[in-house]
Design an enzyme around this catalytic site. Sequence first.
Site, PDB file in Angstrom:
ATOM      1  N   TYR A  37     -29.351  -7.888 -20.544  1.00  0.00           N
ATOM      2  CA  TYR A  37     -30.306  -8.992 -20.607  1.00  0.00           C
ATOM      3  C   TYR A  37     -29.817 -10.110 -19.685  1.00  0.00           C
ATOM      4  O   TYR A  37     -29.331 -11.148 -20.127  1.00  0.00           O
ATOM      5  CB  TYR A  37     -30.453  -9.523 -22.023  1.00  0.00           C
ATOM      6  CG  TYR A  37     -31.110  -8.579 -23.003  1.00  0.00           C
ATOM      7  CD1 TYR A  37     -31.824  -7.463 -22.573  1.00  0.00           C
ATOM      8  CD2 TYR A  37     -31.031  -8.804 -24.367  1.00  0.00           C
ATOM      9  CE1 TYR A  37     -32.420  -6.611 -23.469  1.00  0.00           C
ATOM     10  CE2 TYR A  37     -31.633  -7.961 -25.280  1.00  0.00           C
ATOM     11  CZ  TYR A  37     -32.327  -6.853 -24.829  1.00  0.00           C
ATOM     12  OH  TYR A  37     -32.919  -6.010 -25.727  1.00  0.00           O
ATOM     13  N   HIS A 111     -28.266   1.750 -25.548  1.00  0.00           N
ATOM     14  CA  HIS A 111     -29.528   1.051 -25.301  1.00  0.00           C
ATOM     15  C   HIS A 111     -30.664   2.004 -24.945  1.00  0.00           C
ATOM     16  O   HIS A 111     -31.816   1.782 -25.326  1.00  0.00           O
ATOM     17  CB  HIS A 111     -29.309   0.037 -24.177  1.00  0.00           C
ATOM     18  CG  HIS A 111     -30.307  -1.069 -24.154  1.00  0.00           C
ATOM     19  ND1 HIS A 111     -30.099  -2.248 -23.491  1.00  0.00           N
ATOM     20  CD2 HIS A 111     -31.535  -1.185 -24.706  1.00  0.00           C
ATOM     21  CE1 HIS A 111     -31.135  -3.039 -23.634  1.00  0.00           C
ATOM     22  NE2 HIS A 111     -32.032  -2.421 -24.364  1.00  0.00           N
ATOM     23  N   SER A 197     -49.864 -12.340 -32.131  1.00  0.00           N
ATOM     24  CA  SER A 197     -49.961 -13.729 -32.562  1.00  0.00           C
ATOM     25  C   SER A 197     -51.377 -14.265 -32.351  1.00  0.00           C
ATOM     26  O   SER A 197     -51.746 -15.302 -32.899  1.00  0.00           O
ATOM     27  CB  SER A 197     -48.974 -14.604 -31.798  1.00  0.00           C
ATOM     28  OG  SER A 197     -49.404 -14.789 -30.456  1.00  0.00           O
TER      29      SER A 197
END
Length: 311
Positions: A37, A111, A197
Site C-alpha cells: 500500500y 496478499h 453508501s
Amino acid sequence: MGFSHAYGPALPQNEVVARIRLAFDLGYSFFDTAECYTGFDAAGAPVANESPVGEALRPIREQVILATKCGVQHLPGRQQRLDSRPESIRRAVEGSLRRLGVDYIDLYYQHRIDPAVEPELVAATMAELIREGKIRAWGISEVGEAYLRRAHAVCPVAAVQNRYSMMARWHEALFPVLEELGIAFVAFSPLANGVLSTHFETTFAAADDYRQRMPQFTPAGIAANEPLLRHLQQLAADKGATEAQISLAWLLHRRPYIIPIPGSRREERLRENFGSTRVQLTPQELAQLDSLLSSLQLSIYGGTPPPQAKA
C-alpha cells in the site's frame, strides 16, 4: 489502504496518525495495512502506508490487532508482481516490522496467491515465522477452497480476507469450509468501494484512482444497481440509519465470524461506519434484502468473480 494508495495522493502522515488514533478512541481495534500500500503525496514523494499505521498504533500496541500483508508488488500500468517464495516472505516481514516499528505482527497475510509457489511451502514458511515470534497468526487474501485446505493442513490459517459485500457475494460458497476449519472471514471492500453508501462520485480526478476501472461506477453499473440503492435508502430512512450503516450491518448479521474492514479517509465516515454495530436488522428485513440481491446478482460485477477469486 486509502490513506496512501489507490485513491489519489496520500494524506499527510500527521493526519493519518490522528485519524487512526480517533478510530481507536471510537472503539475500532483491528487495523489492516500491507507492504504494497504505497503511493505518493501531493509533492510527489513516496509514502509507505505501514509507517503512519505503526506510528499511530505503537503507543497502544497491546490493545489492538495489527494485520499486514506480503507477496504483492505494484508495477506501472496497474500491474502486479506476485512473489511468495520463502526468502521473499522473510524479507518482506522484516521490512514490515521495521516500517511499523513493532516486534511482532498479529496477523500476516499472503496478499495474493503466487501460482509459482505451492501452498504447503508458503504455510511452512509462516509456521517458522510463528515459531520465531515474528507473527502470531497468518491468513490468505483472495483464496479459494482447494488452496486454503492445502495450506491449512500444514499450518492452521486464522483468517481469509476476500472481497465481500452485498454486491460481491461469490465467496459465500467458502463459508461451510471456514466453519469446518474454524477460520475467520475478513471482508474487504464491504461498501463496494463506496457505492453502497449511495453517496459516491462517478468521475475521479487522480490518474491513479482505481475506481476509474471498476464496473460499479460505469453508467451500466449504476443503472444495474439502482434498485438496490433505492431499497437501501428506504430501509435506512426507516431505521434512522445511513445506507452505509445498513450495508455493514447486513454483513455483521450474515455470520458471527465475518469482520468487515471499511476504509475511510474522513473522520465523519469513521464515526458513521462504527455506528453500524448498533443497527439491528429483523429476519424479515434480511430476507427482503437477500431476495432483492438474488434477483440482481447477475447484473452486478458482470455476474462473475475476478480470476483470482477462483484460485
